[in-house]
Enzyme design. Structure first.
Site, short mmCIF file in Angstrom:
data_model
loop_
_atom_site.label_atom_id
_atom_site.label_comp_id
_atom_site.label_asym_id
_atom_site.label_seq_id
_atom_site.Cartn_x
_atom_site.Cartn_y
_atom_site.Cartn_z
N CYS A 93 -7.07 -0.35 3.76
CA CYS A 93 -8.17 -1.23 3.91
C CYS A 93 -8.22 -2.26 3.13
O CYS A 93 -8.61 -2.29 1.91
CB CYS A 93 -9.36 -0.22 3.70
SG CYS A 93 -10.94 -1.25 3.78
N LEU A 94 -7.75 -3.47 3.66
CA LEU A 94 -7.85 -4.50 3.24
C LEU A 94 -8.44 -5.78 4.16
O LEU A 94 -8.53 -5.54 5.33
CB LEU A 94 -6.40 -5.35 2.84
CG LEU A 94 -5.35 -4.31 2.19
CD1 LEU A 94 -3.99 -5.12 2.23
CD2 LEU A 94 -5.98 -4.14 0.60
#
Lengths: 240, 303
Positions: A93-94
């Site tokens: 999750c970026l």
């Protein structure tokens, strides 16, 4: 429908081909990336651990999976090699990954994604898919990453040059070990001393670090002793 | 993200004249949309009623959003066919407020073209209506082409990534050059309904809006809510795809491109008439859009 424009067909694969040309001409520091020959929507990358980071000397293999709607929607990002920073084979999750389609900017490219990934890796901020480990663990994993990647067929096929570099490094490491073992048999006292500690043998960096720490402690103590002596002598002078 | 179809009639009315009031109204729209999305997510049949830490809630919401997006994509063209305005009247046959208001549109407007409610509706509507106008006004097409040519360097100066910006720019130039030669409304329709092409044009307009807002950041900073800088606003609300356009976007786009747009606001606001607003103020509109809370369609006036 004959709307397709001459060089811009407006599809994900056309754009990814352009991204590929671009990245070949203007590579991202520390990162190499290649699409699968059979599927341009899946790219594999290798991050070479930058100097002066706990990842130094390590090779980190991962993949980007692009949606058909790229560049209008972001790719998923995975890490395959254990790094101590990210869970393996888990979507990360970026802000540049498909966890955040609402902050993804279509003007970003594969180069932007890889640069963003590298800088996030070097930070310590947590996110979904990240893990916490000590620098020591990260350094151990960086050592282990070499042989780990050689077991991955996709890795060795897509990155023959890096594979060769890793093989050379491993051969060198083995040679050093063999020499050390030989020296040990010959009863070289200094070598014997160095190899008594298991962790030192595995990690020359750590050995250097602890020698340095010992030295600092001795020097520090000397300075302290000297200061005390100085103060005591000044005091007695004043008294006198 | 797909607020177009979700923001219901509870959105505030648009009877204001100053830009500041518009912004206040829109912030409510955004807020409402977010709440609505969370609400919808809770009602989702795929989501367990009790919190389960092993299930990634974001994933579920994401999957649902994707499903909604797929449905919209399958059911609505990016730019629909030319429909008689009476179809709009029929749509509201059971709704006295709306049907009353639609009736007041009938003397001025004859047709409506519906756009896909995917958050890009304003921009797609703008592109289609403007290019269609240009087909009938070749001098305007030439002016627009000249503007486009110069806009690329401006974007580079504002620090937009060269390689991708160029890509979006070139696509727009190709479309315009193509229309110069064999331009027809059918051609515009085909271009605007071709996924790759249409999305590229939308992105380029988003970059133009972002650039205009950032160039005039001092002025626009007064209208941005939530303690964000103009740059942050652009990163979050302008540049990403599928983000709805609000008044700031429209003010910036019409000022940057130099094209007048009239928006007719069809909502539950007071009064029997449909409120209208021209962007930029005092301009002569060449594009007419119909706004219903959270969505824009294209209107055709009778003149």
């Amino acid at each position: 429908m004959t709307v397709v424009m001459s060089k811009h067909s407006g599809t994900a694969s056309a754009r990814l081909r352009a991204d590929y040309m671009r990245i070949k001409r203007d590579p991202v520091p520390y990162v190499t990336a290649e699409p699968l020959p059979s599927n341009i929507l899946e790219w594999h990358y290798v991050v070479e651990g930058p100097e002066e980071s706990p990842y130094e000397g390590g090779y980190y293999h991962g993949k980007l999976v692009f949606p058909m709607e790229y560049p209008f929607r972001p790719p998923s990002i995975y890490m395959i090699t254990p790094s101590g920073r990210f869970k393996t084979n888990t979507r990360l999750c970026l802000s540049i990954s498909d966890f955040h389609p609402d902050t993804w900017n279509p003007a970003w490219s594969v180069a932007t994604i890889l640069t963003g990934l590298l800088s996030f890796m070097l930070e310590k901020s947590p996110t979904f898919g990240s893990i916490e480990t000590t620098d020591y663990e990260k350094r151990q994993l960086s050592q282990q990453s070499l042989s780990f990647n050689l077991k991955d067929k996709v890795f060795t096929e897509l990155f023959p040059e890096i594979t060769e570099a890793i093989q050379n490094k491993l051969a060198q490491r083995e040679q050093e070990l063999a020499e050390r073992a030989k020296a040990l048999e010959n009863g070289n006292p200094s070598e014997r001393d160095a190899s008594t500690n298991d962790s030192r043998k595995q990690n020359p960096d750590a050995a250097q670090m602890s020698a340095l720490t010992n030295l600092l402690v001795v020097v520090g103590f000397a300075v302290f002793a000297w200061t005390v002596r100085y103060i005591v002598s000044t005091l007695s002078e004043e008294e006198g | 993200m797909f607020s177009d179809i979700k923001a219901g009639d509870t959105t505030p009315t648009h009877n204001h004249s100053s830009v500041r009031d518009w912004i206040v109204g829109d912030a409510c729209t955004i807020h409402y949309t977010v709440m609505e999305q969370q609400h919808n997510a809770q009602e989702s049949p795929t989501k367990p009623s009790e919190y389960d830490p092993d299930i990634n809630q974001d994933e579920l919401i994401k999957a649902q959003e994707k499903q909604i997006a797929e449905e919209i994509k399958a059911n609505t063209a990016m730019i629909g066919s030319l429909d008689d305005l009476s179809t709009l009247e029929q749509e509201y046959s059971n709704d006295p407020v709306y049907s009353g208001k639609v009736k007041t549109l009938l003397p001025k407007y004859c047709n409506v073209r519906r756009t896909r409610p995917d958050g890009n509706c304003f921009l797609r509507g703008f592109i289609f209506a403007y290019l269609e106008y240009c087909i009938h006004h070749r001098d305007e097409l030439a002016r627009f082409k000249k503007y486009l040519e110069g806009s690329k360097e401006e974007l580079f100066e504002m620090g937009f990534p060269k390689f991708t910006t160029e890509d979006f720019h070139d696509m727009f130039m190709e479309v315009v050059s193509d229309l110069e030669g064999s331009g027809s409304v059918d051609r515009v329709e085909a271009v605007c309904n071709d996924g790759g092409t249409s999305d590229y044009l939308v992105v380029y307009l988003r970059l133009l809006i972002s650039s205009h807002l950032q160039k005039n950041a001092e002025f626009f900073s007064f209208f941005i809510e939530g303690g964000r800088t103009v740059e942050e606003f652009c990163k979050q609300e302008v540049e990403p795809m599928y983000r709805e356009c609000d008044h700031l976007h429209i003010v910036a786009l019409t000022a940057a491109v130099g094209v007048g747009v009239r928006v007719m606001y069809l909502d539950r606001g007071e009064g029997a008439a449909v409120a209208s607003h021209d962007f930029p103020e005092d301009s002569t509109p060449v594009i007419h859009l119909l706004y219903r809370p959270g969505h824009y369609d294209i209107l055709y006036n009778k003149a």
